[in-house]
Design a protein around this motif. Structure first.
Motif, mmCIF file in Angstrom:
data_model
loop_
_atom_site.group_PDB
_atom_site.id
_atom_site.type_symbol
_atom_site.label_atom_id
_atom_site.label_comp_id
_atom_site.label_asym_id
_atom_site.label_seq_id
_atom_site.Cartn_x
_atom_site.Cartn_y
_atom_site.Cartn_z
ATOM 1 N N VAL A 68 0.837 -1.205 0.000
ATOM 2 C CA VAL A 68 0.000 0.000 0.000
ATOM 3 C C VAL A 68 0.867 1.248 0.000
ATOM 4 N N ARG A 69 1.945 1.221 0.769
ATOM 5 C CA ARG A 69 2.802 2.392 0.896
ATOM 6 C C ARG A 69 3.534 2.762 -0.399
ATOM 7 N N GLN A 70 3.620 1.837 -1.315
ATOM 8 C CA GLN A 70 4.247 2.151 -2.606
ATOM 9 C C GLN A 70 3.447 3.193 -3.383
ATOM 10 N N HIS A 71 2.141 3.261 -3.107
ATOM 11 C CA HIS A 71 1.277 4.113 -3.936
ATOM 12 C C HIS A 71 0.364 5.047 -3.144
ATOM 13 N N HIS A 72 0.122 4.752 -1.859
ATOM 14 C CA HIS A 72 -0.920 5.489 -1.144
ATOM 15 C C HIS A 72 -0.446 5.939 0.236
ATOM 16 N N ALA A 73 -1.079 7.027 0.732
ATOM 17 C CA ALA A 73 -0.719 7.584 2.039
ATOM 18 C C ALA A 73 -1.834 7.408 3.067
ATOM 19 N N LEU A 74 -2.788 6.515 2.802
ATOM 20 C CA LEU A 74 -3.906 6.344 3.717
ATOM 21 C C LEU A 74 -3.448 5.735 5.045
ATOM 22 N N PRO A 75 -4.171 6.005 6.140
ATOM 23 C CA PRO A 75 -3.776 5.462 7.450
ATOM 24 C C PRO A 75 -3.878 3.938 7.498
ATOM 25 N N ILE A 76 -2.865 3.308 8.070
ATOM 26 C CA ILE A 76 -2.858 1.862 8.288
ATOM 27 C C ILE A 76 -2.632 1.609 9.771
ATOM 28 N N LEU A 77 -3.594 0.971 10.416
ATOM 29 C CA LEU A 77 -3.475 0.600 11.820
ATOM 30 C C LEU A 77 -3.355 -0.917 11.897
ATOM 31 N N VAL A 78 -2.318 -1.377 12.533
ATOM 32 C CA VAL A 78 -2.056 -2.808 12.647
ATOM 33 C C VAL A 78 -2.634 -3.338 13.947
ATOM 34 N N ILE A 79 -3.315 -4.476 13.849
ATOM 35 C CA ILE A 79 -3.839 -5.182 15.019
ATOM 36 C C ILE A 79 -2.963 -6.416 15.216
ATOM 37 N N THR A 80 -2.300 -6.522 16.356
ATOM 38 C CA THR A 80 -1.319 -7.587 16.513
ATOM 39 C C THR A 80 -1.347 -8.191 17.914
ATOM 40 N N ASP A 98 0.148 3.145 13.168
ATOM 41 C CA ASP A 98 -0.032 2.846 14.579
ATOM 42 C C ASP A 98 -0.322 1.358 14.699
ATOM 43 N N TYR A 99 -0.335 0.864 15.932
ATOM 44 C CA TYR A 99 -0.674 -0.529 16.162
ATOM 45 C C TYR A 99 -1.431 -0.648 17.476
ATOM 46 N N LEU A 100 -2.297 -1.663 17.542
ATOM 47 C CA LEU A 100 -3.001 -2.002 18.769
ATOM 48 C C LEU A 100 -2.665 -3.442 19.104
ATOM 49 N N THR A 101 -2.340 -3.691 20.346
ATOM 50 C CA THR A 101 -2.010 -5.039 20.778
ATOM 51 C C THR A 101 -3.261 -5.715 21.334
ATOM 52 N N LYS A 102 -3.559 -6.909 20.833
ATOM 53 C CA LYS A 102 -4.713 -7.653 21.321
ATOM 54 C C LYS A 102 -4.468 -8.109 22.762
ATOM 55 N N PRO A 103 -5.523 -8.108 23.595
ATOM 56 C CA PRO A 103 -6.877 -7.595 23.331
ATOM 57 C C PRO A 103 -6.926 -6.081 23.501
ATOM 58 N N PHE A 104 -7.902 -5.443 22.852
ATOM 59 C CA PHE A 104 -8.052 -3.997 22.946
ATOM 60 C C PHE A 104 -9.535 -3.665 22.995
ATOM 61 N N GLY A 105 -9.853 -2.462 23.454
ATOM 62 C CA GLY A 105 -11.239 -2.024 23.534
ATOM 63 C C GLY A 105 -11.634 -1.194 22.326
ATOM 64 N N VAL A 106 -12.913 -1.211 22.031
ATOM 65 C CA VAL A 106 -13.421 -0.437 20.894
ATOM 66 C C VAL A 106 -13.179 1.064 21.058
ATOM 67 N N PRO A 107 -13.387 1.655 22.251
ATOM 68 C CA PRO A 107 -13.102 3.095 22.387
ATOM 69 C C PRO A 107 -11.662 3.439 22.032
ATOM 70 N N GLU A 108 -10.704 2.608 22.448
ATOM 71 C CA GLU A 108 -9.309 2.873 22.097
ATOM 72 C C GLU A 108 -9.107 2.777 20.587
ATOM 73 N N LEU A 109 -9.703 1.757 19.965
ATOM 74 C CA LEU A 109 -9.596 1.611 18.513
ATOM 75 C C LEU A 109 -10.107 2.855 17.809
ATOM 76 N N LEU A 110 -11.271 3.337 18.206
ATOM 77 C CA LEU A 110 -11.860 4.515 17.553
ATOM 78 C C LEU A 110 -10.995 5.746 17.765
ATOM 79 N N ALA A 111 -10.434 5.890 18.964
ATOM 80 C CA ALA A 111 -9.544 7.027 19.223
ATOM 81 C C ALA A 111 -8.305 6.962 18.341
ATOM 82 N N ARG A 112 -7.734 5.774 18.175
ATOM 83 C CA ARG A 112 -6.551 5.616 17.328
ATOM 84 C C ARG A 112 -6.882 5.939 15.867
ATOM 85 N N ILE A 113 -8.075 5.530 15.412
ATOM 86 C CA ILE A 113 -8.494 5.853 14.045
ATOM 87 C C ILE A 113 -8.606 7.357 13.867
ATOM 88 N N ARG A 114 -9.206 8.042 14.843
ATOM 89 C CA ARG A 114 -9.341 9.501 14.747
ATOM 90 C C ARG A 114 -7.973 10.176 14.674
#
Length: 228
Positions: A68-80, A98-114
Motif C-alpha cells: 500500500v505504501r508504494q502508492h498510497h498515504a492512507l492510514p494503516i493501523l495494525v492489530i497484533t 499505529d498498532y493495537l495489541t490484542k486484546p483492545f477495547g473499541v473506544p481505544e480503537l476509535l480514538a486511534r483511528i481519529r
C-alpha cells in the motif's frame, strides 16, 4: 459521505466484532481475510483507513503495508498479538501509522483511528457516547443502558441497534442504513429484523411501548431516537 474502512482479519469473531463496532459508528466497512484479497480490494476501491491483522493465511500483513505504501498515504493501523518492541519498530518503519495489541477495547480503537486520520489531514470528531433524555440514559463506552436508574439487559444486537440510533439522535435513520450498519449489507431487505428488534427494545425501554416517547417510527422511512 461515510468514511470507508477495510478490515483485514482472518479470525471470524474478531472480524465480525470490528465490522459491527465500526458500522455503528457510521463507517462504510469492507473486509478481507488474506493479503491477496485485501490488495485486490485496495486496487478496486481505495479505503480511507486500513485495519490490518498480521497473521494472515497467505502471508504476513507487513507485506500489505509495504504494498500500500508504494502508492498510497492512507492510514494503516495494525492489530497484533505480538508484543516484541523490535516487531513494532519493524511495522512502523514499513509504513504503519499505529498498532493495537490484542486484546483492545473499541473506544481505544476509535480514538486511534481519529488520530491516524487527523495526522493524514482528515478530521473526525469523536462520536456521541452518552445520551440522556427523561428517564433513559445510554452510555455507549460503558455499554450501560438504564431506565429510571435501573440497568437494562440488552442482547448484543439490541445494543448495536440502539447505539446506531444514539449516533444520529434526533435524526431519522433509514431502514436500509440501520440494516446495513447493524446486520451488514447483505441484509438490506430484511426489514422484519428491524420490526422484531425495535419491538424488543421498546418493550424494555418505553413505559408504554404502544405510545413510544424515545424510539420513534418515521413511517415508510426508518426510526429516530428522540433528543432533547
Amino acid at each position: 459521505m461515510s468514511l470507508s474502512v477495510l478490515v483485514v482479519e482472518d479470525d471470524r469473531e474478531i472480524r465480525a466484532m470490528l465490522q459491527a463496532a465500526l458500522r455503528v459508528e457510521g463507517f462504510d466497512v469492507r473486509s478481507a481475510v488474506s493479503v491477496s484479497e485485501a490488495a485486490a480490494l485496495v486496487r478496486h476501491a481505495l479505503p480511507d483507513v486500513v485495519l490490518l491483522d498480521l497473521g494472515l493465511p497467505d502471508g504476513d500483513g507487513i507485506e500489505l503495508v509495504r504494498l500500500v505504501r508504494q502508492h498510497h498515504a492512507l492510514p494503516i493501523l495494525v492489530i497484533t498479538a505480538r508484543h516484541q518492541e523490535a516487531e513494532k519498530v519493524r511495522l512502523l518503519d514499513a509504513g504503519a501509522d499505529d498498532y493495537l495489541t490484542k486484546p483492545f477495547g473499541v473506544p481505544e480503537l476509535l480514538a486511534r483511528i481519529r488520530v491516524a486520520l487527523r495526522h493524514r489531514g482528515t478530521a473526525l470528531a469523536p462520536g456521541t457516547t452518552v445520551h440522556a433524555l427523561d428517564d433513559l440514559r445510554i452510555d455507549l463506552e460503558a455499554r450501560l443502558v438504564t431506565v429510571r436508574g435501573q440497568p437494562l439487559h440488552l442482547t448484543p444486537t439490541e445494543f448495536n441497534l440502539l447505539a446506531r440510533l444514539v449516533r444520529s439522535a434526533g435524526r431519522v435513520v433509514t431502514h436500509r442504513q440501520l440494516l446495513t450498519d447493524v446486520w451488514g449489507a447483505e441484509f438490506t431487505e430484511h426489514t422484519h429484523y428491524l420490526r422484531l428488534y425495535m419491538g424488543q427494545l421498546r418493550a424494555k425501554i418505553e413505559q408504554d411501548p404502544a405510545e413510544p416517547r424515545h424510539l420513534l417510527t418515521e413511517t415508510g422511512v426508518g426510526y429516530r431516537l428522540a433528543a432533547a
